[in-house]
Scaffold this motif. Structure first.
Motif, PDB file in Angstrom:
ATOM      1  N   TRP A   1       9.703 -11.737  -5.216  1.00 50.34           N
ATOM      2  CA  TRP A   1       8.801 -10.794  -5.883  1.00 50.34           C
ATOM      3  C   TRP A   1       7.565 -10.553  -5.010  1.00 50.34           C
ATOM      4  O   TRP A   1       6.984 -11.506  -4.499  1.00 50.34           O
ATOM      5  N   ILE A   2       7.163  -9.286  -4.872  1.00 51.77           N
ATOM      6  CA  ILE A   2       5.938  -9.018  -4.102  1.00 51.77           C
ATOM      7  C   ILE A   2       4.956  -8.099  -4.822  1.00 51.77           C
ATOM      8  O   ILE A   2       3.807  -7.996  -4.419  1.00 51.77           O
ATOM      9  N   SER A   3       5.413  -7.426  -5.876  1.00 50.62           N
ATOM     10  CA  SER A   3       4.495  -6.490  -6.533  1.00 50.62           C
ATOM     11  C   SER A   3       4.905  -6.267  -7.979  1.00 50.62           C
ATOM     12  O   SER A   3       6.099  -6.269  -8.304  1.00 50.62           O
ATOM     13  N   GLN A   4       3.917  -6.073  -8.844  1.00 51.53           N
ATOM     14  CA  GLN A   4       4.191  -5.699 -10.224  1.00 51.53           C
ATOM     15  C   GLN A   4       3.035  -4.885 -10.787  1.00 51.53           C
ATOM     16  O   GLN A   4       1.877  -5.103 -10.425  1.00 51.53           O
ATOM     17  N   ILE A   5       3.366  -3.923 -11.642  1.00 48.91           N
ATOM     18  CA  ILE A   5       2.373  -3.043 -12.246  1.00 48.91           C
ATOM     19  C   ILE A   5       2.697  -2.908 -13.727  1.00 48.91           C
ATOM     20  O   ILE A   5       3.824  -2.577 -14.102  1.00 48.91           O
ATOM     21  N   GLN A   6       1.730  -3.163 -14.566  1.00 42.70           N
ATOM     22  CA  GLN A   6       1.918  -3.095 -16.015  1.00 42.70           C
ATOM     23  C   GLN A   6       1.667  -1.669 -16.482  1.00 42.70           C
ATOM     24  O   GLN A   6       0.590  -1.125 -16.333  1.00 42.70           O
ATOM     25  N   GLY A   7       2.708  -1.064 -17.052  1.00 44.82           N
ATOM     26  CA  GLY A   7       2.583   0.301 -17.537  1.00 44.82           C
ATOM     27  C   GLY A   7       2.285   0.398 -19.013  1.00 44.82           C
ATOM     28  O   GLY A   7       1.861   1.446 -19.496  1.00 44.82           O
TER      29      GLY A   7
ATOM     30  N   ASP B   1       0.829  -1.207   0.000  1.00 46.32           N
ATOM     31  CA  ASP B   1       0.000   0.000   0.000  1.00 46.32           C
ATOM     32  C   ASP B   1       0.862   1.254   0.000  1.00 46.32           C
ATOM     33  O   ASP B   1       0.590   2.217  -0.725  1.00 46.32           O
ATOM     34  N   VAL B   2       1.894   1.256   0.834  1.00 46.18           N
ATOM     35  CA  VAL B   2       2.762   2.420   0.962  1.00 46.18           C
ATOM     36  C   VAL B   2       3.565   2.652  -0.318  1.00 46.18           C
ATOM     37  O   VAL B   2       3.755   3.784  -0.756  1.00 46.18           O
ATOM     38  N   CYS B   3       4.031   1.577  -0.944  1.00 48.20           N
ATOM     39  CA  CYS B   3       4.897   1.688  -2.117  1.00 48.20           C
ATOM     40  C   CYS B   3       4.138   1.831  -3.433  1.00 48.20           C
ATOM     41  O   CYS B   3       4.721   2.240  -4.445  1.00 48.20           O
ATOM     42  N   GLN B   4       2.877   1.481  -3.440  1.00 47.82           N
ATOM     43  CA  GLN B   4       2.088   1.440  -4.676  1.00 47.82           C
ATOM     44  C   GLN B   4       2.129   2.727  -5.498  1.00 47.82           C
ATOM     45  O   GLN B   4       2.359   2.673  -6.710  1.00 47.82           O
ATOM     46  N   PRO B   5       1.913   3.911  -4.895  1.00 44.97           N
ATOM     47  CA  PRO B   5       1.913   5.134  -5.710  1.00 44.97           C
ATOM     48  C   PRO B   5       3.217   5.369  -6.460  1.00 44.97           C
ATOM     49  O   PRO B   5       3.205   5.775  -7.631  1.00 44.97           O
ATOM     50  N   ALA B   6       4.346   5.119  -5.810  1.00 39.55           N
ATOM     51  CA  ALA B   6       5.646   5.310  -6.466  1.00 39.55           C
ATOM     52  C   ALA B   6       5.828   4.328  -7.614  1.00 39.55           C
ATOM     53  O   ALA B   6       6.348   4.679  -8.679  1.00 39.55           O
TER      54      ALA B   6
ATOM     55  N   GLU C   1       3.399   2.884  -9.352  1.00 46.15           N
ATOM     56  CA  GLU C   1       2.454   3.249 -10.406  1.00 46.15           C
ATOM     57  C   GLU C   1       2.979   4.418 -11.236  1.00 46.15           C
ATOM     58  O   GLU C   1       2.810   4.440 -12.462  1.00 46.15           O
ATOM     59  N   GLU C   2       3.613   5.365 -10.579  1.00 45.48           N
ATOM     60  CA  GLU C   2       4.169   6.516 -11.297  1.00 45.48           C
ATOM     61  C   GLU C   2       5.283   6.075 -12.237  1.00 45.48           C
ATOM     62  O   GLU C   2       5.354   6.518 -13.392  1.00 45.48           O
ATOM     63  N   LEU C   3       6.159   5.186 -11.764  1.00 48.02           N
ATOM     64  CA  LEU C   3       7.242   4.681 -12.607  1.00 48.02           C
ATOM     65  C   LEU C   3       6.683   3.888 -13.785  1.00 48.02           C
ATOM     66  O   LEU C   3       7.174   4.005 -14.915  1.00 48.02           O
ATOM     67  N   ALA C   4       5.650   3.091 -13.545  1.00 47.06           N
ATOM     68  CA  ALA C   4       5.035   2.302 -14.622  1.00 47.06           C
ATOM     69  C   ALA C   4       4.404   3.205 -15.670  1.00 47.06           C
ATOM     70  O   ALA C   4       4.522   2.960 -16.878  1.00 47.06           O
ATOM     71  N   ALA C   5       3.741   4.276 -15.219  1.00 50.40           N
ATOM     72  CA  ALA C   5       3.093   5.203 -16.150  1.00 50.40           C
ATOM     73  C   ALA C   5       4.128   5.957 -16.980  1.00 50.40           C
ATOM     74  O   ALA C   5       3.964   6.136 -18.194  1.00 50.40           O
ATOM     75  N   ASN C   6       5.207   6.403 -16.338  1.00 42.05           N
ATOM     76  CA  ASN C   6       6.222   7.194 -17.042  1.00 42.05           C
ATOM     77  C   ASN C   6       7.063   6.346 -17.994  1.00 42.05           C
ATOM     78  O   ASN C   6       7.475   6.826 -19.055  1.00 42.05           O
ATOM     79  N   SER C   7       7.319   5.104 -17.624  1.00 42.08           N
ATOM     80  CA  SER C   7       8.144   4.246 -18.477  1.00 42.08           C
ATOM     81  C   SER C   7       7.317   3.502 -19.521  1.00 42.08           C
ATOM     82  O   SER C   7       7.853   3.055 -20.532  1.00 42.08           O
ATOM     83  N   ALA C   8       6.015   3.362 -19.246  1.00 38.05           N
ATOM     84  CA  ALA C   8       5.112   2.598 -20.119  1.00 38.05           C
ATOM     85  C   ALA C   8       5.593   1.162 -20.279  1.00 38.05           C
ATOM     86  O   ALA C   8       5.430   0.540 -21.333  1.00 38.05           O
ATOM     87  N   GLU C   9       6.201   0.622 -19.200  1.00 36.24           N
ATOM     88  CA  GLU C   9       6.660  -0.758 -19.195  1.00 36.24           C
ATOM     89  C   GLU C   9       6.280  -1.415 -17.868  1.00 36.24           C
ATOM     90  O   GLU C   9       5.668  -0.780 -17.002  1.00 36.24           O
TER      91      GLU C   9
ATOM     92  N   GLN D   1      16.317   4.515 -10.473  1.00 32.43           N
ATOM     93  CA  GLN D   1      17.084   4.933  -9.300  1.00 32.43           C
ATOM     94  C   GLN D   1      16.317   5.962  -8.472  1.00 32.43           C
ATOM     95  O   GLN D   1      16.340   5.928  -7.234  1.00 32.43           O
ATOM     96  N   SER D   2      15.647   6.871  -9.150  1.00 32.00           N
ATOM     97  CA  SER D   2      14.854   7.872  -8.447  1.00 32.00           C
ATOM     98  C   SER D   2      13.728   7.219  -7.654  1.00 32.00           C
ATOM     99  O   SER D   2      13.467   7.576  -6.498  1.00 32.00           O
ATOM    100  N   THR D   3      13.068   6.242  -8.272  1.00 36.15           N
ATOM    101  CA  THR D   3      11.990   5.526  -7.584  1.00 36.15           C
ATOM    102  C   THR D   3      12.544   4.714  -6.419  1.00 36.15           C
ATOM    103  O   THR D   3      11.925   4.648  -5.351  1.00 36.15           O
ATOM    104  N   ALA D   4      13.713   4.114  -6.588  1.00 38.50           N
ATOM    105  CA  ALA D   4      14.338   3.341  -5.514  1.00 38.50           C
ATOM    106  C   ALA D   4      14.624   4.226  -4.305  1.00 38.50           C
ATOM    107  O   ALA D   4      14.402   3.821  -3.157  1.00 38.50           O
ATOM    108  N   ARG D   5      15.118   5.440  -4.563  1.00 35.57           N
ATOM    109  CA  ARG D   5      15.375   6.372  -3.463  1.00 35.57           C
ATOM    110  C   ARG D   5      14.072   6.755  -2.766  1.00 35.57           C
ATOM    111  O   ARG D   5      14.003   6.847  -1.534  1.00 35.57           O
ATOM    112  N   GLN D   6      13.037   6.979  -3.553  1.00 38.73           N
ATOM    113  CA  GLN D   6      11.728   7.328  -2.991  1.00 38.73           C
ATOM    114  C   GLN D   6      11.182   6.196  -2.134  1.00 38.73           C
ATOM    115  O   GLN D   6      10.656   6.416  -1.041  1.00 38.73           O
ATOM    116  N   LEU D   7      11.320   4.971  -2.625  1.00 40.92           N
ATOM    117  CA  LEU D   7      10.844   3.814  -1.871  1.00 40.92           C
ATOM    118  C   LEU D   7      11.637   3.644  -0.574  1.00 40.92           C
ATOM    119  O   LEU D   7      11.089   3.248   0.451  1.00 40.92           O
TER     120      LEU D   7
END
Length: 257
Positions: free
Chosen positions: A111-117, A82-87, A89-97, A235-241
Motif C-alpha cells: 500500500w502506498i496511498s489512500q484517499i477518503q471520499g 504526486d503524479v497519481c494523486q489527481p486521478a 482524488e477524482e475516483l474518491a470524490a465520484n465514488s464517495a468511498e 477500471q477507468s482510473t486504472a487505465r488513467q494511472l
C-alpha cells in the motif's frame, strides 16, 4: 558468507516491519530459523546503527522509524504519489468511498496511498499495514488475475495467509478465471467484516502490471447494485494511472540528466 549475513539482516527487518509491538529474541530466532546467538548478533548490530531499538523493561526488539522515514523519502523522490494523486482524488470524490493504491513489489503488493471520499456517515478506515493480503483482498485478487494460473496459485499458497484463505484449489481457480475475464476483482467481507472492495490492476502500455487501485466501503452502502458502476470507474482510473505512470519514469530520468 557476506551475502548470507546481508540476506539474514534484511529478513530480520522484514520480519519486524509488520509488527507494531516489540518481539522477543526467542520468537525472532524461531521465525527466522536461526540460533538465538546469531539473531542476537544481528539485532545488536542493527541496534548500534539505529535500525532497531530494545525495550529497556522487557528486552524485546522492534524497528525504529528509520525505515519508515527512508521509505517516505524514496517515495517522495519518485513523485509517484504526486503524479497519481489527481486521478485517485477524482475516483474518491465520484465514488464517495475510500480509494487505495498499491504497487507491485516482487511477488506481492504494498500500500502506498489512500484517499477518503466519504464525507458523511459511516467511514471505512483500514488497518495500518504495509503489505496487501493477496488472497483475501480485492487488490490482491486483481493482481493475481494478471498472472498465469500456475504462478497465481503458487504465490497465493505461499503468501502468509494463503493456505487459510484460499480454500479449495477449484474455488480459487474459478474465482481467478472470473477476475481475469472481467478485468476486476471484488472482496465481499473477506478481508474485513462489513467491508466490500473492488479493485483493478494498473498496467503500463508495454504490458507489465505495476500496481492496483481500489474502492472500498461499508457493505451497507457499497451494495450489489453499485458493483458494476464502481468496477467501471475503478477500471477507468486504472487505465488513467497506467498512462500517467510512465510520466513519473520520464520525469525521474530527465531530472537526473
Amino acid at each position: 558468507m557476506v551475502n548470507s549475513l546481508v540476506e539474514r539482516c534484511f529478513a530480520l527487518v522484514e520480519l519486524l516491519a509488520p509488527e507494531a509491538s516489540a518481539m522477543r529474541l526467542g520468537e525472532i530466532a524461531e521465525r527466522l530459523g536461526i540460533q538465538k546467538s546469531a539473531a542476537h548478533r544481528m539485532l545488536t548490530v542493527l541496534h548500534e546503527i539505529g535500525w532497531v531499538e530494545q525495550d529497556s523493561t522487557t528486552g524485546f526488539y522492534k524497528l525504529t522509524l528509520r525505515l519508515a522515514i527512508l521509505g517516505q523519502r524514496f517515495l517522495s523522490s519518485t513523485r509517484l504519489t504526486d503524479v497519481c494523486q489527481p486521478a485517485l482524488e477524482e475516483l474518491a470524490a465520484n465514488s464517495a468511498e475510500l480509494v487505495r493504491m498499491a504497487v507491485v513489489q516482487g511477488e506481492t503488493l504494498t500500500w502506498i496511498s489512500q484517499i477518503q471520499g466519504a464525507q458523511h456517515g459511516l467511514k471505512y478506515q483500514p488497518e495500518l499495514v504495509a503489505t496487501v493480503r493477496l488472497t483475501a483482498t480485492a487488490n490482491g485478487k486483481a493482481y493475481l488475475a494478471t498472472l498465469s494460473d500456475h504462478e497465481a496459485l503458487r504465490i497465493a499458497l505461499n503468501s502468509p495467509d494463503g493456505k487459510s484463505s484460499v480454500g479449495s484449489v477449484e474455488d480459487f481457480m474459478k474465482d481467478l478465471n472470473l477476475n481475469k475475464k472481467r478485468g476486476w476483482a471484488i472482496s465481499v467481507e473477506e478481508a474485513e467484516p462489513g467491508v466490500v472492495a473492488i479493485a483493478a490492476p494498473i498496467a503500463l502500455a508495454e504490458g507489465p502490471v505495476v500496481g492496483t487501485v481500489s474502492v472500498a466501503g461499508p457493505s451497507s452502502r457499497l451494495t450489489s447494485d453499485r458493483y458494476d458502476s464502481i468496477a467501471s470507474a475503478v477500471q477507468s482510473t486504472a487505465r488513467q494511472l497506467g498512462e500517467l505512470w510512465p510520466l513519473r519514469m520520464r520525469s525521474g530520468t530527465s531530472a537526473v540528466n
